[in-house]
Design an enzyme around this catalytic site. Structure first.
Site, PDB file in Angstrom:
ATOM      1  N   ASP A 152       0.919  -1.261   0.030  1.00 48.17           N
ATOM      2  CA  ASP A 152      -0.157  -0.040   0.067  1.00 48.17           C
ATOM      3  C   ASP A 152       0.892   1.339   0.086  1.00 48.17           C
ATOM      4  O   ASP A 152       1.904   1.352  -0.595  1.00 48.17           O
ATOM      5  CB  ASP A 152      -0.877  -0.148   1.120  1.00 48.17           C
ATOM      6  CG  ASP A 152      -2.327   0.456   0.951  1.00 48.17           C
ATOM      7  OD1 ASP A 152      -2.302   1.836   0.820  1.00 48.17           O
ATOM      8  OD2 ASP A 152      -3.282  -0.049   0.882  1.00 48.17           O
ATOM      9  N   HIS A 179      -3.609   5.984   3.552  1.00 48.06           N
ATOM     10  CA  HIS A 179      -4.205   4.860   3.023  1.00 48.06           C
ATOM     11  C   HIS A 179      -3.758   3.559   3.563  1.00 48.06           C
ATOM     12  O   HIS A 179      -4.336   2.598   4.199  1.00 48.06           O
ATOM     13  CB  HIS A 179      -4.297   4.693   1.576  1.00 48.06           C
ATOM     14  CG  HIS A 179      -5.212   3.715   1.027  1.00 48.06           C
ATOM     15  ND1 HIS A 179      -5.059   2.591   0.730  1.00 48.06           N
ATOM     16  CD2 HIS A 179      -6.664   4.015   0.321  1.00 48.06           C
ATOM     17  CE1 HIS A 179      -5.902   1.815  -0.062  1.00 48.06           C
ATOM     18  NE2 HIS A 179      -6.984   2.839  -0.251  1.00 48.06           N
ATOM     19  N   SER A 209     -10.946  -0.674  -0.939  1.00 49.75           N
ATOM     20  CA  SER A 209      -9.721  -0.653  -0.135  1.00 49.75           C
ATOM     21  C   SER A 209      -9.953  -0.950   1.231  1.00 49.75           C
ATOM     22  O   SER A 209      -9.042  -1.420   2.108  1.00 49.75           O
ATOM     23  CB  SER A 209      -9.011   0.586  -0.284  1.00 49.75           C
ATOM     24  OG  SER A 209      -8.535   0.806  -1.371  1.00 49.75           O
TER      25      SER A 209
END
Length: 785
Positions: free
Chosen positions: A152, A230, A557
Site C-alpha cells: 500500500d 491509506h 480498499s
C-alpha cells in the site's frame, strides 16, 4: 478504496504526464526515449544474475538481453530483478529495444509498465468476532505466527496504539519470516519497528522513472513512512492492535481493533501521490514472498481487467499462491456497471464492499418542514438556524467546482450540490470559498441511494437521489427556500437493513474468465474507522489543516483488509490449509440475508443484489472456521484453467516460469471445471446445457459425515447434482460430484440476461453453499422462440 475515489479521476491525465515527462527527460537527437518495461525471463536466463546498479552491470544488460550494436543506445538500465513472485527484470528500454528483446530466446513476455490506483470500532461486532465462540478472542491473546504483508502507501508507526504489540508483547518474529525494516528519510527502523510491525520496505524506482525526476521529499517521504494515510488505514484494519477510545472526533467512539490483532504486520510501500507502478508492485510481491509473509493484502487495482498473462498483479499473486500465501485484493470502485471488477484471477480472493449497521445521520430540514435523512462526519460548529437555500446549477456550477460558483449568489447560503467529477469534500470547500455556509450534497442516478459519510469542512450532509430530487423541486417552486442541517452523531443498529452492497463496489461478470464468479465475497467497506497518518489531513485536501489519529473512509480498499485479517485468523487456526481452502471456507459459509431477513440489497438500485454484485455473499468468519467441506486447488489446477481459456504455451510460461512448455493435452473441458466454490455458466441458447466437475474435501470433525445436496435452480434452468449424496469415511476424505445446468427450453420464465441459484451441501450441522450464476446471450431468447 477511499483514496482511489479521490485520485482515480486524475490517473488518466497522470499517466499521460508520466509518458511525456519520461520522453522529455530521456530524448536526445540521437536516442529514442525509454520507458520502463517488465521482461519475464526463463529461470536460467543470464540477465537474472544482475542486480540494480550503476556502471558495469547496467552496461552488461543490453548484451545479456540480446540487443545488437544498432540498438545499444541509449543504454538499457536495470531497475529490479524478480526471482520469487515472478522471474525477470524491470528495465528502461526504448520501444525498439523492447520489441527486439521480446523476440529473443528465453524471454517469456515483455510488458510496458503501467500505473494502478489505490482502489474499526464496530466491524468486529458486526462480524460477530467478539462473542465467546468467535475467532477474535482466541486470536487476540495468542502469540501469532502469521504475518500479513500489506502492499500500500506504507505505514505511520507513530500511531503507536494501533501498531504496538498486544498485551505483554508478541516476542520475536516467527522463524519463517526473514524480512525486516529499512531506515530511510523520516523512517527510523530501530525506533518504529517492534514485535508487531516486523517489516517495512519501500519500492519507488518505477514511480520515479514514470515521474521523470526524483521524488520530491517535501511532498512525500522516500521511505516506508505513510504520508497518504491509506496504507496505515488498511494495515490497522487487517491486524491493528486494540485501541480504547478511538474515534474520528466524536464519531464512532469505541474500541478500535483489527481483524487479526495478534498477527504481525509487514508493510511494503508501493503507492505514491500519483499512483502505483506495476514494476514496483511486482518488486514488492517478490520481496514479500522472499520475506515469508503468510497473507498479502492489496487494496490496489485498475479500472479495467487485463488478460491474466499481461496483469502484473495476477502474475505476482500467482507466484505468491504457489508459495502458499493467501492473496486478498480489492474488487475496485468502478461500480455499479457490469464487468467492472478488477483483480479477477481465480487464485486471488477478490473482495467487494458493503455497509454495516452503523450510521452518521445528518438531516436536511427544509423551510416547509420536510426532513430528508443524510449522512455526515462534519465535526465543527453546527448551523443552529435556518438559512437561505440555493441550487448550485443556478449559481454557476451544479457540481460545485472550485472557482466556478457565483459568490454573489452563494454568500451566506446553504448550497445544494450534485455528486460527480470532483471529490465530495472538495465541493463543500468550493462552497466555503465562495462564501457559502453549508452544503447539501445530492446523489445522481449513477450513485442512487448510496450514502457515504465524509469529514466535511463546512456544515454538510449527503442525501440520496430521491431526496435530492425532492429538495431540488422545493428550491424550484418555493419563492424563498430555506434549510438547515441537524447532526445526530453516531447511531448503531437502526439502519433499515445491513449489510447492503455499495454502489461504487465493482461488479461481475468476470470480463476475462466468464465461468469464474467475481467478486468472491463482500465485507465491510463503507464508513470504516481505522488508524491514520499524522502527515496528511483526513480529506487529503491541501486546504484542510486537520490532523487525526483515526479516520473514517470508504472503498473496496477498506473491505479488502477486513478479509485479509480474517484470512490470517483462519491461517492461524488451520496452518495446513492452502490459499484455495481458505478462500473456499470464506465463500461457502458467506451469508446472503441482511439483518431484516431479506436478500442483501444493492444500493445502486435498491433491489436485491445478485452474485455478480455480492459474490458468494457477506463473509461470516466464525462459520468459516468450521466450513465442513472445502474446494481445494493448487497451481497445477490453475495452469489447467489457463489451458482451458485457450492461452498459448508462451503466455502460460509467464506463470510456470520454468522455461518448459505447458502440457495442455489433458486440459479441463471448460475453464469452469476449475475446482472453484461457485458456478458461473454461459449458455448459448435456451436449449444449451453444461456440466461442471467438482471435488470437495471433508475438513469437519466427523470423518464419517454424510452430505446431501439441495439445489435452487436458476430461472430457466434445470440443475441436477450427481451424486446427490456424499458419504465420507477415513479412507475417502475427498469426493467428487458433477452438476449439470440444462436450459429448460422456456425463455418466458427468464427475466433479463442473467438468472441465479445455488447448491448447498448439508450434513445437518454444516451448510456448504455455492452460488450459481447463468448468463444468457441477448440473442438467445429471440433465437429459440
Amino acid at each position: 478504496m477511499a483514496m482511489a475515489s479521490r485520485k482515480q479521476l486524475l490517473l488518466p491525465c497522470l499517466i499521460l504526464l508520466f509518458v511525456a515527462a519520461a520522453a522529455v527527460a530521456e530524448a536526445s537527437p540521437r536516442a529514442q526515449p525509454q520507458s520502463t518495461y517488465i521482461v519475464h525471463l526463463a529461470p536460467d536466463h543470464p540477465a537474472l544474475s544482475l542486480t540494480p546498479a550503476r556502471g558495469g552491470r547496467n552496461a552488461l544488460l543490453g548484451p545479456l538481453l540480446g540487443l545488437p550494436r544498432r540498438l545499444s543506445a541509449p543504454r538499457p538500465r536495470l531497475l529490479y530483478t524478480y526471482a520469487r513472485a515472478a522471474t525477470g527484470v524491470a528495465a528502461r528500454l526504448t520501444d525498439a529495444q523492447a520489441a527486439h528483446v521480446a523476440a529473443q530466446p528465453g524471454v517469456l513476455a515483455v510488458h510496458r509498465d503501467q500505473a494502478r490506483q489505490l482502489h474499526t470500532t464496530h466491524t468486529p461486532e458486526f462480524l460477530h468476532l467478539n462473542g465467546a465462540a468467535g475467532l477474535l478472542p482466541a486470536a487476540s491473546g495468542a502469540v501469532s505466527d502469521v504475518v500479513v504483508g500489506v502492499l500500500d502507501t506504507g505505514i505511520y508507526p507513530l500511531n503507536r496504539s494501533s501498531f504496538k504489540p498486544v498485551g505483554d508483547g508478541l516476542g520475536p518474529p516467527p522463524s519463517s519470516f526473514s524480512g525486516g525494516c529499512v531506515s530511510a528519510g523520516k523512517f527510523n527502523a530501530s525506533a518504529f519497528c517492534n514485535g508487531k510491525l516486523i517489516g517495512a520496505k519501500f519500492f519507488y524506482k518505477g514511480y520515479e522513472q514514470a515521474l521523470g525526476h526524483p521524488i520530491d521529499e517535501t511532498l512525500e517521504s522516500k521511505s516506508p513512512l505513510d504520508t497518504e494515510g491509506h496504507g496505515t488505514h488498511t494495515a490497522s484494519t487487517a491486524a491493528g492492535s486494540p485501541v480504547d477510545g478511538a474515534g474520528f472526533y466524536d464519531y464512532a467512539r469505541g474500541r478500535a481493533v483489527g481483524m487479526a490483532p495478534g498477527a504481525r504486520i509487514a508493510a511494503y510501500k508501493i503507492c505514491w501521490k500519483a499512483g502505483c507502478l506495476d514494476s514496483d508492485i511486482l518488486a514488492a510481491f517478490d520481496e514479500a514472498v522472499g520475506d515469508g509473509v503468510n497473507v498479502i493484502s492489496l487494496s490496489v487495482g485498475s479500472t479495467y481487467a487485463a488478460d491474466f498473462y499481461e496483469d502484473s498483479i495476477a502474475i505476482g499473486a500467482f507466484g505468491a499462491v504457489k508459495k502458499g500465501i493467501v492473496v486478498s485484493a480489492s474488487a475496485g470502485n468502478s461500480g455499479p456497471g457490469e464487468y467492472t471488477a478488477s483483480n479477477i484471477a481465480p487464485w486471488i480472493l477478490t473482495v467487494g464492499a458493503s455497509t454495516v449497521d452503523r450510521e452518521f445521520p445528518a438531516d436536511a430540514v427544509l423551510g416547509d418542514g420536510s426532513v430528508y435523512g443524510g449522512v455526515s462526519l462534519y465535526a465543527g460548529e453546527p448551523l443552529n438556524s435556518t438559512k437561505p437555500l440555493v441550487y448550485a446549477a443556478d449559481c454557476g456550477s451544479r457540481l460545485c467546482l472550485i472557482g466556478k460558483l457565483d459568490k454573489d449568489k452563494v454568500a451566506g447560503k446553504i448550497v445544494l450540490c450534485e455528486r460527480g467529477v470532483n471529490a465530495r469534500v472538495e465541493k463543500g470547500a468550493a462552497v466555503g470559498k465562495a462564501g457559502g455556509i453549508g452544503m447539501i450534497l445530492a446523489n445522481t442516478e449513477e450513485s442512487g441511494e448510496e450514502l457515504i459519510a465524509d469529514p466535511h469542512l463546512i456544515p454538510s450532509t449527503m442525501v440520496g437521489q430521491k431526496f435530492g430530487d425532492k429538495i431540488r423541486q422545493y428550491v424550484k417552486i418555493d419563492p424563498s427556500p430555506t434549510a438547515t442541517i441537524v447532526f445526530h452523531g453516531t447511531v448503531i443498529g437502526k439502519s433499515p437493513s445491513a449489510p447492503r452492497v455499495a454502489s461504487f463496489s465493482s461488479r461481475g461478470p468476470n470480463s476475462r474468465a466468464a465461468e469464474i464468479l467475481k467478486p468472491d465475497v463482500t465485507a465491510p467497506g463503507v464508513n470504516i474507522l481505522a488508524a491514520w497518518t499524522g502527515e496528511a489531513s483526513p480529506t487529503d485536501l491541501d486546504i484542510d489543516p486537520r490532523r487525526v489519529p483515526f479516520n473514517i473512509i470508504s472503498g473496496t480498499s477498506m473491505s479488502c483488509p477486513h478479509v485479509s485479517g480474517l484470512a490470517a485468523l483462519l491461517r492461524q487456526a488451520h496452518p495446513e490449509w492452502s490459499p484455495a481452502a481458505v478462500k473456499s471456507a470464506l465463500m461457502t459459509t458467506a451469508y446472503n440475508l441482511d439483518n431484516s431477513g431479506e436478500i442483501i440489497k444493492d444500493l445502486a438500485t435498491g433491489d436485491q443484489s445478485t452474485p455478480f454484485v455480492r459474490g458468494a455473499g457477506h463473509v461470516d468468519p466464525n462459520s468459516a472456521l468450521d466450513p465442513g467441506l472445502v474446494y481445494d486447488a493448487d497451481t497445477s489446477d490453475y495452469i489447467g484453467f489457463l489451458c482451458a481459456l485457450g492461452y498459448t504455451p508462451s503466455q502460460i510460461a509467464v506463470f510456470t516460469r520454468d522455461g518448459s512448455v505447458a502440457d495442455c493435452s489433458e486440459k479441463p473441458a471448460r475453464s469452469g471445471d476449475l475446482n472453484y466454490p461457485a458456478f458461473a455458466a454461459v449458455l448459448s441458447s435456451y436449449k444449451d446445457s453444461v456440466t461442471y466437475h467438482r471435488v470437495v474435501r471433508n475438513v469437519g470433525g466427523d470423518a464419517g459425515a454424510v452430505y446431501e445436496a439441495k439445489v435452487e435452480s436458476p430461472a430457466g434452468v434445470d440443475a441436477t447434482v450427481t451424486p446427490a449424496k456424499l458419504v465420507f469415511d477415513e479412507e475417502h476424505r475427498s469426493l467428487a460430484y458433477e452438476i449439470t445446468l440444462a436450459a429448460s427450453g422456456n425463455p418466458v420464465i427468464v427475466d433479463g440476461k442473467y438468472s441465479f441459484g445455488s447448491v448447498t451441501w448439508s450434513d445437518g450441522k454444516h451448510n456448504v453453499t455455492s452460488p450459481i450464476a447463468v448468463t444468457w446471450p441477448e440473442s438467445a431468447g429471440a433465437a429459440s422462440m
